[in-house]
Design a protein around this motif. Structure first.
Motif, PDB file in Angstrom:
ATOM      1  N   ASN A  14       0.807  -1.217   0.000  1.00 13.07           N
ATOM      2  CA  ASN A  14       0.000   0.000   0.000  1.00 13.07           C
ATOM      3  C   ASN A  14       0.840   1.268   0.000  1.00 13.07           C
ATOM      4  N   VAL A  15       2.155   1.128  -0.045  1.00  9.75           N
ATOM      5  CA  VAL A  15       3.065   2.268  -0.006  1.00  9.75           C
ATOM      6  C   VAL A  15       3.757   2.366  -1.360  1.00  9.75           C
ATOM      7  N   PRO A  16       3.865   3.581  -1.916  1.00  5.08           N
ATOM      8  CA  PRO A  16       4.545   3.728  -3.218  1.00  5.08           C
ATOM      9  C   PRO A  16       5.932   3.086  -3.227  1.00  5.08           C
ATOM     10  N   ASN A  17       6.287   2.488  -4.353  1.00  8.55           N
ATOM     11  CA  ASN A  17       7.549   1.738  -4.483  1.00  8.55           C
ATOM     12  C   ASN A  17       8.797   2.582  -4.276  1.00  8.55           C
ATOM     13  N   ASP A  18       8.712   3.874  -4.539  1.00  7.03           N
ATOM     14  CA  ASP A  18       9.910   4.702  -4.468  1.00  7.03           C
ATOM     15  C   ASP A  18      10.218   5.205  -3.057  1.00  7.03           C
ATOM     16  N   ILE A  19       9.469   4.766  -2.063  1.00  9.44           N
ATOM     17  CA  ILE A  19       9.723   5.184  -0.683  1.00  9.44           C
ATOM     18  C   ILE A  19      10.648   4.166  -0.016  1.00  9.44           C
ATOM     19  N   ASP A  20      11.700   4.647   0.608  1.00  6.93           N
ATOM     20  CA  ASP A  20      12.677   3.787   1.276  1.00  6.93           C
ATOM     21  C   ASP A  20      12.210   3.503   2.712  1.00  6.93           C
ATOM     22  N   ILE A  21      11.356   2.503   2.847  1.00  8.12           N
ATOM     23  CA  ILE A  21      10.800   2.164   4.162  1.00  8.12           C
ATOM     24  C   ILE A  21      11.894   1.668   5.092  1.00  8.12           C
ATOM     25  N   GLN A  22      12.869   0.949   4.561  1.00 12.38           N
ATOM     26  CA  GLN A  22      13.953   0.421   5.398  1.00 12.38           C
ATOM     27  C   GLN A  22      14.714   1.550   6.092  1.00 12.38           C
ATOM     28  N   SER A  23      15.013   2.604   5.360  1.00 10.44           N
ATOM     29  CA  SER A  23      15.708   3.754   5.936  1.00 10.44           C
ATOM     30  C   SER A  23      14.840   4.437   6.991  1.00 10.44           C
ATOM     31  N   LEU A  24      13.544   4.588   6.708  1.00 11.77           N
ATOM     32  CA  LEU A  24      12.621   5.162   7.687  1.00 11.77           C
ATOM     33  C   LEU A  24      12.536   4.297   8.939  1.00 11.77           C
ATOM     34  N   PHE A  25      12.568   2.977   8.757  1.00 17.11           N
ATOM     35  CA  PHE A  25      12.507   2.037   9.875  1.00 17.11           C
ATOM     36  C   PHE A  25      13.709   2.228  10.802  1.00 17.11           C
ATOM     37  N   ILE A  26      14.892   2.331  10.237  1.00 13.52           N
ATOM     38  CA  ILE A  26      16.111   2.542  11.034  1.00 13.52           C
ATOM     39  C   ILE A  26      16.025   3.877  11.768  1.00 13.52           C
TER      40      ILE A  26
END
Length: 107
Positions: free
Chosen positions: A7-19
């Motif tokens: 449900n989140v756009p592909n170009d968002i770096d979720i891993q970086s946000l998670f850290i």
């Protein structure tokens, strides 16, 4: 931990946000107990900004800060005063971002 939400756009770096979110919440990187809650809140924050009309694919520090404030304001183990402050900060940032033509999604 590899993170992917459809449900989140592909170009968002979720891993970086998670850290960043773990650091923001003062949680040791090695701790895995709250990983699912943090990931869910990151995705919810992105979706909430998108709902408000913000183009989250821009990925700059204002958008990242808004997402992290969303996480902090909804995370379970945070002092209530910190949660309230984070919520006010998130609300202010989301309104500002949604009001700016630079951050608004093209229709």
């Amino acid at each position: 931990m590899m993170i992917k939400d459809t449900n989140v756009p592909n170009d968002i770096d979720i891993q970086s946000l998670f850290i960043s979110a773990k650091q923001f919440l003062s949680i040791a990187e090695s701790s895995k107990l709250k990983d699912k809650e943090i990931t869910t809140l990151i995705c919810a924050g992105i979706q909430d900004l998108e709902r408000c009309g913000v183009n989250t694919s821009l990925q700059d520090s204002l958008i990242e800060t808004a997402i992290l404030m969303f996480v902090k304001s909804n995370f379970g183990n945070v002092n209530i005063k910190e949660k309230e402050l984070a919520r006010r900060s998130y609300d202010s940032l989301s309104i500002t971002l949604a009001s700016s033509s630079f951050y608004r999604k093209e229709e």
